[in-house]
Write an enzyme that holds these catalytic residues in place. Structure first.
Site, PDB file in Angstrom:
ATOM      1  N   HIS A  14       0.967  -1.161   0.146  1.00 62.10           N
ATOM      2  CA  HIS A  14       0.082  -0.053  -0.011  1.00 62.10           C
ATOM      3  C   HIS A  14       0.860   1.255   0.070  1.00 62.10           C
ATOM      4  O   HIS A  14       1.225   1.719   1.004  1.00 62.10           O
ATOM      5  CB  HIS A  14      -1.061   0.268   1.264  1.00 62.10           C
ATOM      6  CG  HIS A  14      -1.786   1.109   1.164  1.00 62.10           C
ATOM      7  ND1 HIS A  14      -3.147   1.057   1.824  1.00 62.10           N
ATOM      8  CD2 HIS A  14      -1.795   2.278   0.708  1.00 62.10           C
ATOM      9  CE1 HIS A  14      -3.833   2.125   1.593  1.00 62.10           C
ATOM     10  NE2 HIS A  14      -2.811   3.090   1.159  1.00 62.10           N
ATOM     11  N   HIS A  16       1.681   5.538  -1.594  1.00 63.12           N
ATOM     12  CA  HIS A  16       1.208   6.608  -2.392  1.00 63.12           C
ATOM     13  C   HIS A  16       2.416   7.060  -2.925  1.00 63.12           C
ATOM     14  O   HIS A  16       3.243   7.678  -2.083  1.00 63.12           O
ATOM     15  CB  HIS A  16       0.518   7.564  -1.603  1.00 63.12           C
ATOM     16  CG  HIS A  16      -0.857   7.073  -0.958  1.00 63.12           C
ATOM     17  ND1 HIS A  16      -2.008   7.220  -1.776  1.00 63.12           N
ATOM     18  CD2 HIS A  16      -1.252   6.372   0.111  1.00 63.12           C
ATOM     19  CE1 HIS A  16      -3.101   6.885  -1.047  1.00 63.12           C
ATOM     20  NE2 HIS A  16      -2.344   6.001   0.148  1.00 63.12           N
ATOM     21  N   LEU A  17       2.398   7.347  -4.375  1.00 64.92           N
ATOM     22  CA  LEU A  17       3.599   7.951  -4.769  1.00 64.92           C
ATOM     23  C   LEU A  17       3.314   9.231  -5.468  1.00 64.92           C
ATOM     24  O   LEU A  17       4.213   9.958  -5.832  1.00 64.92           O
ATOM     25  CB  LEU A  17       4.297   6.995  -6.186  1.00 64.92           C
ATOM     26  CG  LEU A  17       4.969   5.770  -5.674  1.00 64.92           C
ATOM     27  CD1 LEU A  17       5.287   4.789  -7.025  1.00 64.92           C
ATOM     28  CD2 LEU A  17       6.229   5.914  -4.813  1.00 64.92           C
ATOM     29  N   ARG A  18       2.041   9.539  -5.509  1.00 67.94           N
ATOM     30  CA  ARG A  18       1.707  10.836  -6.203  1.00 67.94           C
ATOM     31  C   ARG A  18       2.235  10.780  -7.322  1.00 67.94           C
ATOM     32  O   ARG A  18       2.220   9.917  -8.333  1.00 67.94           O
ATOM     33  CB  ARG A  18       2.056  12.126  -5.053  1.00 67.94           C
ATOM     34  CG  ARG A  18       2.145  12.123  -3.714  1.00 67.94           C
ATOM     35  CD  ARG A  18       0.398  11.960  -3.372  1.00 67.94           C
ATOM     36  NE  ARG A  18       0.370  11.957  -1.754  1.00 67.94           N
ATOM     37  CZ  ARG A  18      -0.553  11.394  -1.075  1.00 67.94           C
ATOM     38  NH1 ARG A  18      -1.580  10.891  -1.887  1.00 67.94           N
ATOM     39  NH2 ARG A  18      -0.751  11.751   0.129  1.00 67.94           N
ATOM     40  N   LYS A 103      -8.957  -0.661  -6.354  1.00 69.76           N
ATOM     41  CA  LYS A 103      -9.069   0.031  -4.928  1.00 69.76           C
ATOM     42  C   LYS A 103     -10.603   0.630  -4.749  1.00 69.76           C
ATOM     43  O   LYS A 103     -11.060   1.355  -5.815  1.00 69.76           O
ATOM     44  CB  LYS A 103      -8.068   1.265  -5.017  1.00 69.76           C
ATOM     45  CG  LYS A 103      -8.140   1.926  -3.445  1.00 69.76           C
ATOM     46  CD  LYS A 103      -7.820   1.357  -2.516  1.00 69.76           C
ATOM     47  CE  LYS A 103      -7.865   1.889  -0.966  1.00 69.76           C
ATOM     48  NZ  LYS A 103      -6.632   2.452  -0.747  1.00 69.76           N
ATOM     49  N   HIS A 140     -10.344   0.700   1.524  1.00 67.93           N
ATOM     50  CA  HIS A 140     -10.246   1.650   2.513  1.00 67.93           C
ATOM     51  C   HIS A 140     -11.435   1.530   3.532  1.00 67.93           C
ATOM     52  O   HIS A 140     -12.629   1.669   3.242  1.00 67.93           O
ATOM     53  CB  HIS A 140     -10.531   3.066   2.138  1.00 67.93           C
ATOM     54  CG  HIS A 140     -10.240   4.167   3.085  1.00 67.93           C
ATOM     55  ND1 HIS A 140      -8.868   4.770   3.243  1.00 67.93           N
ATOM     56  CD2 HIS A 140     -10.634   4.470   4.230  1.00 67.93           C
ATOM     57  CE1 HIS A 140      -8.917   5.586   4.374  1.00 67.93           C
ATOM     58  NE2 HIS A 140     -10.113   5.576   4.797  1.00 67.93           N
ATOM     59  N   HIS A 178      -4.819  -0.886   5.860  1.00 66.10           N
ATOM     60  CA  HIS A 178      -4.477  -0.070   7.053  1.00 66.10           C
ATOM     61  C   HIS A 178      -5.461  -0.330   8.180  1.00 66.10           C
ATOM     62  O   HIS A 178      -6.080   0.495   8.651  1.00 66.10           O
ATOM     63  CB  HIS A 178      -4.154   1.396   6.696  1.00 66.10           C
ATOM     64  CG  HIS A 178      -5.458   2.090   5.825  1.00 66.10           C
ATOM     65  ND1 HIS A 178      -6.594   1.869   5.979  1.00 66.10           N
ATOM     66  CD2 HIS A 178      -5.111   2.759   4.678  1.00 66.10           C
ATOM     67  CE1 HIS A 178      -7.462   2.532   4.964  1.00 66.10           C
ATOM     68  NE2 HIS A 178      -6.702   3.119   4.127  1.00 66.10           N
ATOM     69  N   ASP A 251       1.140   2.522   3.645  1.00 68.69           N
ATOM     70  CA  ASP A 251       0.441   3.777   3.489  1.00 68.69           C
ATOM     71  C   ASP A 251       1.261   5.010   3.494  1.00 68.69           C
ATOM     72  O   ASP A 251       0.787   5.796   3.977  1.00 68.69           O
ATOM     73  CB  ASP A 251      -0.630   3.683   4.455  1.00 68.69           C
ATOM     74  CG  ASP A 251      -1.742   4.911   4.110  1.00 68.69           C
ATOM     75  OD1 ASP A 251      -1.940   5.162   2.933  1.00 68.69           O
ATOM     76  OD2 ASP A 251      -2.477   5.062   4.905  1.00 68.69           O
ATOM     77  N   ALA A 267      -4.118  14.695   5.461  1.00 64.69           N
ATOM     78  CA  ALA A 267      -3.970  13.294   6.273  1.00 64.69           C
ATOM     79  C   ALA A 267      -2.902  12.465   5.599  1.00 64.69           C
ATOM     80  O   ALA A 267      -3.154  12.315   4.362  1.00 64.69           O
ATOM     81  CB  ALA A 267      -5.249  12.649   6.327  1.00 64.69           C
TER      82      ALA A 267
END
Length: 351
Positions: A14, A16-18, A103, A140, A178, A251, A267
């Site tokens: 999990h 996040h690379l943006r 997702k 999520h 998560h 995450d 967040a």
């Protein structure tokens, strides 16, 4: 106890690379330590079609090529489930090897989730097709109804959304992402197959007092929000148990400091650079270092039906602490690295 441990190279299930400048700045910190990562699709606009996923993967690979990291890092792509997602596109993306999962964000649950699902019945045809084809659904796990307290969102999701879904589609493979509560841990344990849970680095180390007592610490603010100490202990027990249904999903979610440190902060916790040192500390304190490899390197690969990485990571316990990491520069701004609430002595040994 040995001062050196060797584990198969870990994966991050999990991440996040943006995109664009942010991605170029943070990607090397994941590629340095992890063999693969499930990449989250909540960009603006989100990654909703297989064409979007191909384009995003190409941008990731190009950014990796431009970095000075030589590691063999593989991004594993996902599609963002919306109420207009076409089952045929999902099936094609999976058949063509473009995606590894889909997702589901409840609408409004977290960063860039406005296009998410407001009613799970509206995406049931897609989920039914995914169940038939064995495509993993990453969820999520929170409800977003305004009358539910933010600390209770996960429990309500389990009761009101996930339990009915598993009863309706028991063959659907789900990752409850998560996990933050004992109820989440117990829910995963209550299913013998078709359900697994990821656990983040920061939820293993923090309780809500760390975020709120003595002043608000915005770099500990994440969604799902950190819970009380009894929940943290349940997460540690699950992660350290060796149970194949639990595995690492950092995450890791970068935001520049100016968007974290303001009246309405974003967040997300950016923990990619020091996750493995943190995990070794957590597992050592639980007298469970022998299970670190299962949690970080084996369980997730097996659930996703992928081979375990062949190469090895070495961690070495030293008398000197792992140094606090400087913020990551992103243009004229900075991303603050997760600051653990424990002294770290386990160093990742560079090859």
């Amino acid at each position: 106890m040995s001062d050196t441990i060797r584990i198969r190279r870990p994966d991050d299930w999990h991440l996040h690379l943006r995109d664009n400048e942010m991605m170029a700045a943070v990607l090397p910190h994941s590629a340095k330590h992890f063999g693969r990562a499930i990449v989250m699709p909540n960009l603006v606009p989100p990654v909703v079609t297989q064409a979007d996923a191909v384009a995003y993967k190409n941008r990731i690979l190009e950014a990796l090529k431009q970095s000075d990291i030589q590691a063999d890092f593989k991004p594993l792509m996902t599609l963002y489930l919306t109420e207009s997602t076409q089952a045929a596109d999902v099936m094609s993306a999976h058949k063509n090897g473009i995606i590894n999962a889909v997702k589901l964000y409840p609408a409004g649950a977290t960063t860039n989730s406005a296009s998410g699902v407001s009613n799970i019945n509206n995406v049931m045809p897609v989920l039914e097709a995914m169940a038939e084809q064995g495509i993993i659904l990453c969820m999520h796990g929170e409800v977003t109804t305004s009358n539910v307290d933010i600390f209770d969102r996960e429990k309500h999701f389990l009761d009101d959304v996930l339990q009915p879904l598993k009863q309706r589609l028991p063959e659907l493979k789900v990752v409850l992402e998560h996990i933050t509560t004992k109820e989440g841990v117990d829910f995963v344990k209550s299913h013998d197959h078709g359900l697994a849970g990821t656990i983040t680095t920061h939820h293993l180390m923090l309780n809500r007092n760390h975020m709120l007592v003595g002043g608000i610490r915005p770099h500990y603010y994440c969604l799902p929000i950190i819970k009380r100490e009894s929940h943290r202990k349940a997460l540690v027990d699950a992660a350290c148990s060796g149970d194949s249904r639990f595995f690492l999903g950092t995450d890791s979610a970068p935001h520049v400091a100016s968007t974290k440190e303001n009246a309405c902060g974003c967040a997300g916790v950016f923990n990619a650079p020091n996750t493995m040192s943190c995990l070794a500390q957590v597992f050592e304190e639980a007298d469970a270092l022998s299970n670190l490899e299962k949690f970080a390197s084996i369980n997730g690969a097996q659930y996703y039906g992928l081979p375990v990485n062949e190469d090895v990571m070495v961690l070495e316990k030293r008398k000197t602490q792992v140094a606090a990491l400087a913020p990551i520069e992103v243009g004229d701004e900075q991303v603050v690295v997760f600051e653990p609430v424990a002294e770290l002595y386990w160093h990742v040994v560079d090859k």
